[in-house]
Design a protein around this motif. Sequence first.
Motif, PDB file in Angstrom:
ATOM      1  N   LEU A   1      50.520  57.495  33.041  1.00  0.00           N
ATOM      2  CA  LEU A   1      50.251  56.824  31.779  1.00  0.00           C
ATOM      3  C   LEU A   1      49.107  57.471  31.014  1.00  0.00           C
ATOM      4  O   LEU A   1      49.157  57.610  29.789  1.00  0.00           O
ATOM      5  N   LEU A   2      48.061  57.885  31.726  1.00  0.00           N
ATOM      6  CA  LEU A   2      46.933  58.546  31.058  1.00  0.00           C
ATOM      7  C   LEU A   2      47.376  59.850  30.398  1.00  0.00           C
ATOM      8  O   LEU A   2      46.958  60.177  29.285  1.00  0.00           O
ATOM      9  N   ILE A   3      48.242  60.588  31.091  1.00  0.00           N
ATOM     10  CA  ILE A   3      48.731  61.851  30.519  1.00  0.00           C
ATOM     11  C   ILE A   3      49.549  61.584  29.254  1.00  0.00           C
ATOM     12  O   ILE A   3      49.391  62.242  28.226  1.00  0.00           O
ATOM     13  N   ILE A   4      50.454  60.579  29.340  1.00  0.00           N
ATOM     14  CA  ILE A   4      51.292  60.249  28.182  1.00  0.00           C
ATOM     15  C   ILE A   4      50.436  59.759  27.016  1.00  0.00           C
ATOM     16  O   ILE A   4      50.627  60.165  25.858  1.00  0.00           O
ATOM     17  N   LEU A   5      49.484  58.880  27.314  1.00  0.00           N
ATOM     18  CA  LEU A   5      48.625  58.337  26.258  1.00  0.00           C
ATOM     19  C   LEU A   5      47.806  59.429  25.592  1.00  0.00           C
ATOM     20  O   LEU A   5      47.639  59.440  24.364  1.00  0.00           O
ATOM     21  N   PHE A   6      47.275  60.340  26.391  1.00  0.00           N
ATOM     22  CA  PHE A   6      46.468  61.426  25.817  1.00  0.00           C
ATOM     23  C   PHE A   6      47.318  62.276  24.874  1.00  0.00           C
ATOM     24  O   PHE A   6      46.883  62.663  23.791  1.00  0.00           O
ATOM     25  N   SER A   7      48.587  62.563  25.302  1.00  0.00           N
ATOM     26  CA  SER A   7      49.462  63.385  24.475  1.00  0.00           C
ATOM     27  C   SER A   7      49.792  62.692  23.154  1.00  0.00           C
ATOM     28  O   SER A   7      49.771  63.304  22.084  1.00  0.00           O
ATOM     29  N   ILE A   8      50.093  61.364  23.233  1.00  0.00           N
ATOM     30  CA  ILE A   8      50.478  60.641  22.022  1.00  0.00           C
ATOM     31  C   ILE A   8      49.291  60.467  21.082  1.00  0.00           C
ATOM     32  O   ILE A   8      49.388  60.716  19.870  1.00  0.00           O
TER      33      ILE A   8
ATOM     34  N   ILE B   1      46.020  60.447  16.226  1.00  0.00           N
ATOM     35  CA  ILE B   1      44.687  59.884  15.968  1.00  0.00           C
ATOM     36  C   ILE B   1      44.116  60.319  14.622  1.00  0.00           C
ATOM     37  O   ILE B   1      43.486  59.520  13.919  1.00  0.00           O
ATOM     38  N   HIS B   2      44.351  61.595  14.227  1.00  0.00           N
ATOM     39  CA  HIS B   2      43.801  62.047  12.955  1.00  0.00           C
ATOM     40  C   HIS B   2      44.460  61.349  11.759  1.00  0.00           C
ATOM     41  O   HIS B   2      43.749  60.843  10.871  1.00  0.00           O
ATOM     42  N   PRO B   3      45.817  61.285  11.705  1.00  0.00           N
ATOM     43  CA  PRO B   3      46.431  60.540  10.594  1.00  0.00           C
ATOM     44  C   PRO B   3      46.022  59.073  10.568  1.00  0.00           C
ATOM     45  O   PRO B   3      45.816  58.502   9.500  1.00  0.00           O
ATOM     46  N   VAL B   4      45.882  58.457  11.749  1.00  0.00           N
ATOM     47  CA  VAL B   4      45.494  57.049  11.794  1.00  0.00           C
ATOM     48  C   VAL B   4      44.080  56.865  11.269  1.00  0.00           C
ATOM     49  O   VAL B   4      43.773  55.897  10.561  1.00  0.00           O
ATOM     50  N   LYS B   5      43.202  57.811  11.599  1.00  0.00           N
ATOM     51  CA  LYS B   5      41.840  57.740  11.066  1.00  0.00           C
ATOM     52  C   LYS B   5      41.845  57.824   9.547  1.00  0.00           C
ATOM     53  O   LYS B   5      41.097  57.119   8.867  1.00  0.00           O
ATOM     54  N   SER B   6      42.697  58.692   9.018  1.00  0.00           N
ATOM     55  CA  SER B   6      42.799  58.816   7.559  1.00  0.00           C
ATOM     56  C   SER B   6      43.287  57.512   6.936  1.00  0.00           C
ATOM     57  O   SER B   6      42.762  57.064   5.908  1.00  0.00           O
ATOM     58  N   LEU B   7      44.308  56.904   7.581  1.00  0.00           N
ATOM     59  CA  LEU B   7      44.816  55.630   7.074  1.00  0.00           C
ATOM     60  C   LEU B   7      43.765  54.529   7.181  1.00  0.00           C
ATOM     61  O   LEU B   7      43.626  53.690   6.284  1.00  0.00           O
ATOM     62  N   ALA B   8      43.003  54.541   8.280  1.00  0.00           N
ATOM     63  CA  ALA B   8      41.961  53.532   8.456  1.00  0.00           C
ATOM     64  C   ALA B   8      40.884  53.672   7.386  1.00  0.00           C
ATOM     65  O   ALA B   8      40.412  52.669   6.826  1.00  0.00           O
TER      66      ALA B   8
END
Length: 480
Positions: A155-162, A167-174
Motif C-alpha cells: 500500500l505504501l508503494i502504491i500510495l507513493f506512486s499515486i 500532488i502538484h495539480p492538487v496543490k494548485s487546485l487548493a
Amino acid sequence: LVLKASAPLIDNRGKIIGVLYGAVLLNNNFEIVDRVKEIVYKGEKYQGIDIGTATIFLYDLRVSTNVLEANGRRAIGTRVSREVRQAVLIEGQSWVDRAFVVRDWYITAYDPICNIEGQIIGILYVGMLERPYIDLRNKVMMTFAGMAGLSAIILLIILFSITSSIIHPVKSLAEATKRIANGDLNHKVVIPYRDEIGELAQSFNQMTENLKKANQKLLQWGKTLEKRVEERTRELKEAQDSLIQSAKLASLGKMAAGVAHEINNPLTSILLNTHLLLESLEPDDPRRESLEMIAEETTRCASIVKGLLEFARQSPPKKRKTDINSLLLNTVKLLENQAAFQNIEIKKNLAPDLPPLELDSNKVKQVFWNMMINAAEAMPRGGTLAITTRLSTDKNDKKHVEIIFSDTGIGIPKENIPKLFDPFFTTKVSGTGLGLAVSYGIIKQHKGNIQVESQVGRGSTFIISLPVEKEDRRQGGSHE
C-alpha cells in the motif's frame, strides 16, 4: 475406591428371596478412564502426546488415570493440586480452568464424586492438552502479522506512486480554492495535463466563471430572498406540522376504531359477569376483594375504549351560531362544584360583544371540558384557573376569537410540549392520552388552532383560536 451395585432377587410369586451384590475396584482399573478418553477424544495425539486424559481420584489421590509421567508410566499415586483440592473436596464445587497436570498444561474440569450418603469421596477429572491451541494461535497470529506487514508495504508503494503524480495539480487546485474563497473570482488554474486532473481544472475554471456571474445576481437578490425565505419557511413548517398531525390523527383513528370495537364486547362481558359474581358472594368472602379489583380495572379499560371510539369517530361538526362566552359559562357551571375544583379559584375575564361563531357547541364544550379538567389535575394542591376570551387579528387581517386557559399548576417540560397532541401520549398514571388529541381534532375541524405555553413549576397556558366567519362579524355575546 470401589463402585458397588445391588439388585433384589424375586421368585415367580413376586417375593424377594435374596440380593445380588457386585462391586468393581477402581484402583489401578484403567478400563473406565481409557474408555472415556477413547469416546471423547478418539485417541488423538499431538506431537506424540495424548490430547485428552481422564482420571479418578480417591479423595485427592490418583487411583485410576491415563495421565503419563515423564517415564511413560501412568501417574498413579500422585495428588491433585492444592487449589483444586480446596475448591472440589472442601467446598464441593466444580473447578474448570487451565492447570498443570503432572508434566503439561491442560484445559481441565474437576467434579466431586459423592457416595450414596452425599459425602465427597473423590474427584472425576477430564482434561485437554493446551499446547495444540497455543501453537495454532501463535501460527495464526504470525500469519496475520506477516500478511499485514506485506499489505502495508504494498500500500505504501502504491500510495507513493499515486500521490507523486497528483500532488502538484492538487496543490494548485487548493491554492486556487483559497484565492477564490477570499473573493478572487478572476483567478484561473493552469494545469498542462489532459487526464482527469486536467478535466477537473477546466471544470474548476468554468465553475469559477459561473460563480462570478452568479455572485453578481445573488448580491442583488440576497436581501430580498432572505426575507422571503424566512417567511415562507415559517409558513411551510406550520403547514407541515399541521399536515403531519392530521395524518397521524387519521391513521390512528382508523386503528383505534378497529381495536375499540374488537375489545369492547369482551370487556362488557367481563364486567357483567364480575358484577354477577359479586352479587352472589357473601360480604366477608375472601374472593370479593379480587373481584372488585377486576371490576374496577375493567371499568377503567372500558373508559379507555370509550375514549378510543370518540377519538376514532371524528364526525363532521354540526355548526350553528353560538355565543362563545355563554358556552364557556355553562361548562364552568357544570365543573366548578366538582371535588377536583374545590381548592381551585376560577377567574373569568370574558370580553364583551364578541361576535357569534359558527361551531358545533357540543364538540367545543368537550374541548373546554378537557382543558379545565387537565388544568385541575395539574393543580392537585389547589391554585388559580384564569379563563379569558378576546378578539384578535392575525397578520393576514383575519379576525379570530381566542379562548385562553391559564393555570398555576406544575407546568409541562419543554421537551413534552411538541408531543402533547399526539394520541396516547400522557404523563398521568391513569390517563389515556386521548383528551388533547381529540380536542386538537375538534378545533382543526373548526379551522382553528391550539397553542401551548408552559414553564415547569409556574403553570401552563392553552390558547384556542377560532376563526370569525365574514358573515358573523357583528356585535353580540355575553360577558362577566
